[in-house]
Design a protein around this motif. Sequence first.
Motif: not given
Length: 808
Positions: A103-106, A129-133, A174-177
């Motif tokens: 949540e913090l990362g997003m 979000d990470l899916n559509n980035y 995006a890879s680290a979250i």
Amino acid sequence: MDSIKVYNSLKPGLPVPFTPIEKGKVSWYACGPTVYDHSHLGHARNYVSTDVIRRILLHYYGFDVKFVMNFTDIDDKIILKARRQRLLEIEKTKKYTESELVELGMAAFRAYAKSNLPMLLEGEDGPLDLNNYISRRDSAYGHILAGGTLTGEGKPGDDEAKLKMHTNNMTSAASAIGSELFFSGAEEILLPYFDSLYKESLDTSDQTIFTSLTKLMENEFTKDMDALNVLRPDVVTRVTEYVPQIASFVEKVVEKGFAYEAEGSVYFDITAFEKAGNTYAHLRPESRNDKALQEEGEGSLGKSLGGKRGPGDFALWKKSKPGEPYWPSKWGNGRPGWHIECSVMASDVLGSCMDLHSGGVDLAFPHHDNELAQSEAYFCEHGHEHTWVNYFLHMGHLSISGSKMSKSLKNFQTIKDALASAYTARSMRIVFLHGKWNDGVEITPSMRTQADAWETTLNNFFTNVKSLLVEANGTTAAIRSGVEGLSVAENKPIAGLLADLEQAKKDVNAALNNSFDTPQVIRAIADIIRKANIHIGAPSGNLELPALESIARWVTKIVGILGLDANASPPYEGLGWASAAASANIDPITAVQPYEAVYNSILSDAKLLDLPASETWTSLLSQSPRLEFDSLVEAGVRDPEQLGLPYLRATSKLRDELRRLIASVAPEVKKSILSLSDRIRDFDLTNLGVYLDDRPDGQPSLIKFIPAAELIAAREEKAAREAEKAKAKEEARIAREKAEAEKWEKAKVAPQDMFKSDGRYSEWDAEGMPTKLNDGSEVPKAQLKKLKKEWDRQKKAHGEYLTKFGDS
């Protein structure tokens, strides 16, 4: 004094005459680094170019140069980096659940996109979000990532480089979250997010938050400059050590009516300054209304400061906000503006007027123009415009893929990494010398090749001249011809190489007079060496050794002045590159020990050989290098190479005589001689940095000093080639043997039987030729014709087999 001309940014156009304020002396202030990160090749370009000019003034023209440089150890970049790093450290100590970290990362991810890549927030598939980035990134900015421009025209520049940097930061995050690499991989998006949340919570009365970073980076910068053979400044100043003086300086500018206080900050009043008859933006008048440059000059933390009367007015003193360091002043707690620091520090050390001020070309506006304005405002009297700097030198910046190499763009290679991988300090300086100091440069493969070839030319020339002098005179110290004594001083006509040398000197002098034109100096050196090499390679063999030595010593002096030899010291009167051992002044006995040990080992092995008795061989076995060594020590020689020469010459003579005796000895002795001879050259002497260059027709070998690392690398490369060649030869042998075995195995079959194992046929004649196919049909005539040719070949091969191996 020569008529020196320099490019002066205060007077754009052609170089102008250089006339120091005080004859024979030069006062110089150079803008130093903002010490918040490791230095990169762009810094190297700036400070090496500055160092070259400084060395030329010192050691070619003989000026007494007072060189002052500052460390900016407090400004917006330092505050942000130090504060954010401290906040990150605090966050790492907190106890977060896995879902809370995501949540913090997003939250940080979306905040970073909003500030830097707003087009990522637009989409019909919901919030970012990470899916559509990835799909949004490629849709919005893919053309930039592929090498395009924001406008669709021209070449990519700083704006495109900055966008790529932001997308790289987002992609890494995006890879680290959600992974174990959260804090390290997402650091670039977390830092500004934490800063936005918690910056006011830090107690900035504890200035170690900032000084711990700046002290570390200042030390790293100094080590980088030492590694690049950049002379240290005569005087170093730091902003944090000058805050009281800066406040007093600002007070006087306010008192004179050229600055005003607003909401706790103090701004320079450009309108008032110009109304008094002064000029603003001497260096870049065309940029004075450039809003982007003005904002960059004020710093990212200065955007929220208010009360400016004019859009171009700039901060002399900034009110410190929560989360920023502060010092007391009559306007309240605050800190210096960026530009004021150099004015105060330079004036404190060099006075109200200096000869030279230098820095990177990107500092011309607003930094240097603002420096000039506030300093002239401080020193001007009765409405008369004051001259604070006589000559402004701006070093061209280094580009990468069309963009300025910059920490803020993260498109840089650190000096430390460059020296550990792609460059030596010398090769990097040579690259920079191939371009004019005030021109921008982008390092290309062809530029590197050109610079490397020039360095190799010098290396070979120094090596060859030294070896010729050693051969002719026993020691390089024996010839000190003095070109002046041979030609100019006696008014004798100059001819041959001496004339070429005199012309080279004139060419280099003209180049240096012409605003330190180092590319022309590089060309002049290459040209005189080319002419000297032609002379060395001429078939006549009548070498002008005094002239060759004079050329080599002159070249040594010039490259020393340019800072290309870290082991040499002015007045650079040696010949060739100085050795580290020579500059260390090692005890002679210690310095010669490796040469003596090798000689004694070889002498011992040579005595064991079964050689025919001869007066020459007996004399060589009894020669005494120690006597000559003692005389060199008594004469004051301390160069390890020269001290080792008696032992090297004795070794070379032994080896040359062994090679001469090869033709008259038994085969087993010949083998021993060859083995010892190769060992002497390829191992014993190679490991000392000595190469014996064998020559034909009974001529003695030339002794050449070449760095041991180069010789060892060449030896290993040769061994690798020979091993590869042997491997290929062995593989070819095995292949031939295999082919031979397969040939005879095939020939072993009698022609009558060769088609009977072929499943395509069902009947054969008496000779084994197929008559019917499997389906009972006749073998076609065309096929029979082909089969008969195969049968005939097999008959011949089988006959050869029987002849060679019999019926077995």
